[in-house]
Design an enzyme around this catalytic site. Sequence first.
Site, PDB file in Angstrom:
ATOM      1  N   TYR A 177     -12.860  35.443  12.755  1.00 55.79           N
ATOM      2  CA  TYR A 177     -11.821  33.860  11.616  1.00 55.79           C
ATOM      3  C   TYR A 177     -10.484  34.139  12.543  1.00 55.79           C
ATOM      4  O   TYR A 177      -8.899  34.338  11.941  1.00 55.79           O
ATOM      5  CB  TYR A 177     -11.833  35.251  10.324  1.00 55.79           C
TER       6      TYR A 177
ATOM      7  N   LEU B 257     -20.383  25.616  -5.370  1.00 50.28           N
ATOM      8  CA  LEU B 257     -21.092  25.581  -5.749  1.00 50.28           C
ATOM      9  C   LEU B 257     -19.936  26.050  -7.389  1.00 50.28           C
ATOM     10  O   LEU B 257     -20.380  26.862  -8.497  1.00 50.28           O
ATOM     11  CB  LEU B 257     -22.271  28.090  -6.710  1.00 50.28           C
ATOM     12  N   ALA B 258     -19.136  26.106  -7.530  1.00 50.92           N
ATOM     13  CA  ALA B 258     -18.220  26.572  -8.531  1.00 50.92           C
ATOM     14  C   ALA B 258     -17.962  24.863  -8.706  1.00 50.92           C
ATOM     15  O   ALA B 258     -16.980  24.622  -9.772  1.00 50.92           O
ATOM     16  CB  ALA B 258     -16.408  26.853  -7.759  1.00 50.92           C
TER      17      ALA B 258
ATOM     18  N   SER C  74     -20.783  33.804   1.418  1.00 55.01           N
ATOM     19  CA  SER C  74     -20.925  32.718   0.525  1.00 55.01           C
ATOM     20  C   SER C  74     -21.152  32.542  -0.834  1.00 55.01           C
ATOM     21  O   SER C  74     -22.163  31.954  -0.683  1.00 55.01           O
ATOM     22  CB  SER C  74     -21.276  31.043   1.639  1.00 55.01           C
ATOM     23  N   PRO C  75     -20.784  33.672  -2.174  1.00 52.93           N
ATOM     24  CA  PRO C  75     -21.499  33.618  -2.883  1.00 52.93           C
ATOM     25  C   PRO C  75     -21.678  32.208  -3.754  1.00 52.93           C
ATOM     26  O   PRO C  75     -22.383  31.750  -4.471  1.00 52.93           O
ATOM     27  CB  PRO C  75     -21.222  34.662  -3.611  1.00 52.93           C
ATOM     28  N   LEU C  76     -20.538  31.407  -3.013  1.00 60.51           N
ATOM     29  CA  LEU C  76     -19.528  29.793  -3.999  1.00 60.51           C
ATOM     30  C   LEU C  76     -21.263  28.705  -3.564  1.00 60.51           C
ATOM     31  O   LEU C  76     -20.349  27.903  -3.780  1.00 60.51           O
ATOM     32  CB  LEU C  76     -18.642  30.149  -4.257  1.00 60.51           C
TER      33      LEU C  76
HETATM   34  P1  ATR Z   1     -17.121  31.858   2.337  1.00 59.09           P
HETATM   35  O1  ATR Z   1     -17.993  33.011   2.045  1.00 59.09           O
HETATM   36  O2  ATR Z   1     -16.995  31.118   2.812  1.00 59.09           O
HETATM   37  O3  ATR Z   1     -14.866  31.859   2.133  1.00 59.09           O
HETATM   38  P2  ATR Z   1     -17.679  30.862  -0.633  1.00 59.09           P
HETATM   39  O4  ATR Z   1     -16.796  31.900  -1.148  1.00 59.09           O
HETATM   40  O5  ATR Z   1     -18.746  30.723  -1.370  1.00 59.09           O
HETATM   41  O6  ATR Z   1     -17.276  30.982   0.632  1.00 59.09           O
HETATM   42  O7  ATR Z   1     -16.631  29.686  -1.010  1.00 59.09           O
HETATM   43  C1  ATR Z   1     -15.377  29.366  -0.484  1.00 59.09           C
HETATM   44  C2  ATR Z   1     -14.614  28.195  -1.066  1.00 59.09           C
HETATM   45  O8  ATR Z   1     -14.753  28.399  -1.921  1.00 59.09           O
HETATM   46  C3  ATR Z   1     -13.570  28.323  -0.625  1.00 59.09           C
HETATM   47  O9  ATR Z   1     -13.608  26.534   0.022  1.00 59.09           O
HETATM   48  C4  ATR Z   1     -12.855  28.325  -2.333  1.00 59.09           C
HETATM   49  O10 ATR Z   1     -11.492  27.440  -1.974  1.00 59.09           O
HETATM   50  P3  ATR Z   1     -10.032  27.804  -2.177  1.00 59.09           P
HETATM   51  O11 ATR Z   1      -9.198  28.801  -1.480  1.00 59.09           O
HETATM   52  O12 ATR Z   1      -9.129  26.166  -2.941  1.00 59.09           O
HETATM   53  O13 ATR Z   1     -10.688  28.712  -4.253  1.00 59.09           O
HETATM   54  C5  ATR Z   1     -13.776  27.535  -2.870  1.00 59.09           C
HETATM   55  N1  ATR Z   1     -13.336  28.762  -4.279  1.00 59.09           N
HETATM   56  C6  ATR Z   1     -13.495  29.736  -3.947  1.00 59.09           C
HETATM   57  N2  ATR Z   1     -12.843  29.957  -5.285  1.00 59.09           N
HETATM   58  C7  ATR Z   1     -13.156  29.065  -6.381  1.00 59.09           C
HETATM   59  C8  ATR Z   1     -13.142  28.760  -7.741  1.00 59.09           C
HETATM   60  N3  ATR Z   1     -12.448  29.900  -8.954  1.00 59.09           N
HETATM   61  N4  ATR Z   1     -13.313  27.482  -8.638  1.00 59.09           N
HETATM   62  C9  ATR Z   1     -13.023  26.441  -7.181  1.00 59.09           C
HETATM   63  N5  ATR Z   1     -13.182  26.941  -5.781  1.00 59.09           N
HETATM   64  C10 ATR Z   1     -13.109  27.995  -5.482  1.00 59.09           C
END
Ligand code: ATR
Length: 328
Positions: free
Chosen positions: A56, A212-213, A205-207
């Site tokens: 990372y 998914l947010a 990547s649960p979102l």
């Molecule tokens: P990863 O595991 O790759 O980090 P993720 O957790 O599924 O993936 O999603 C991360 C993304 O969701 C990021 O782009 C994050 O953006 P911000 O840094 O702008 O928050 C976004 N994200 C995380 N929490 C969020 C929320 N509560 N509302 C909207 N976007 C969100």
Amino acid sequence: MIRRPIGNSRPLNAIGLGCMGISFAYGPAMEDADAVSLLHQALDLGVDHYDTAEMYGFGDSEQKIGKAFHDRREQVFIATKFGPVYNRETGQRAGVDGSEKNARRAIEQSLNFLQTDHIDLWYLHRRDFTRPIEETVGAMADIVKEGKVRQIGLSEVTAETLRAAAKVHPIAAVQSEFSIFTRFVEEGGILEACRELGTTLVAYSPLGRGMLAGWSKDWKADGWDFRATMAPRFQGEALANNLALVEEIARVASDLNATAGQVALAWVLQRADNIVTIPGTTKVANLKQNLDAADVTLTPGAIAKLDGLAAKVEGERYDETGMKGVNG
Ligand code: ATR
């Protein structure tokens, strides 16, 4: 707050923090001071599991975590990963090296960057297909015996690889992508193998990398973004199809008085009690919203609606090169 152990760890907040995005993937790296402030606020809010990797930002994420937590090390559970190697001059990926030599190089670098004398959970980030998994896990196990690592994990492996590895050394965690849109850990028997072996599934990547947010239909990448360049499900017609599915999640969320992102996190945590998750964010407001997902309970009706969505998702989660590295 939901607390669950990872392998044989103390119970941890089941919503940890994924620390890829603070350095890489979805935009430029955060300034160190901003990242340290985010990490300190996360700790104050009860986040005690921080997930990073050598990859990372090529060490940048580990260094930011080291700066934030070197003076409060015992309060945090730190997970990092090794395996993928890169050309230091061009930054290009150069395969995966699961050799003992690379494991020893990587652990020293991670300890140094994280400013600590031990890693709580050390993963093989991707399988090295040129050697048996037993060889890499054997090398990692020797490093556990030396006290530099507490527990071992694997990322994006098959159930078969997990079972073979667990014969060499207990595997505390398997980290794989898992969300309403990405459910191969259920289909491939991985979650079941985890349950049998006492292994925690760490859902990354649960979102769905943010989608998914509750992204709107006109989402567009702002500058270089992993999603727009290396993940087909964020591109063209597949993206339009998938964003229509996100609207379903938003409808379920509104019935529950929650946000779409909270529903996505609650869905992951309610699948089984050997699952923890590590949504990533660069913003404290989003972090707070994500932590509040622990208080969202999905009804059977809501779960049934959400369970129908994965089959309708279009586009792979990685490009062709990326897909070759998973299911290892
Ligand atoms: P990863 O595991 O790759 O980090 P993720 O957790 O599924 O993936 O999603 C991360 C993304 O969701 C990021 O782009 C994050 O953006 P911000 O840094 O702008 O928050 C976004 N994200 C995380 N929490 C969020 C929320 N509560 N509302 C909207 N976007 C969100």
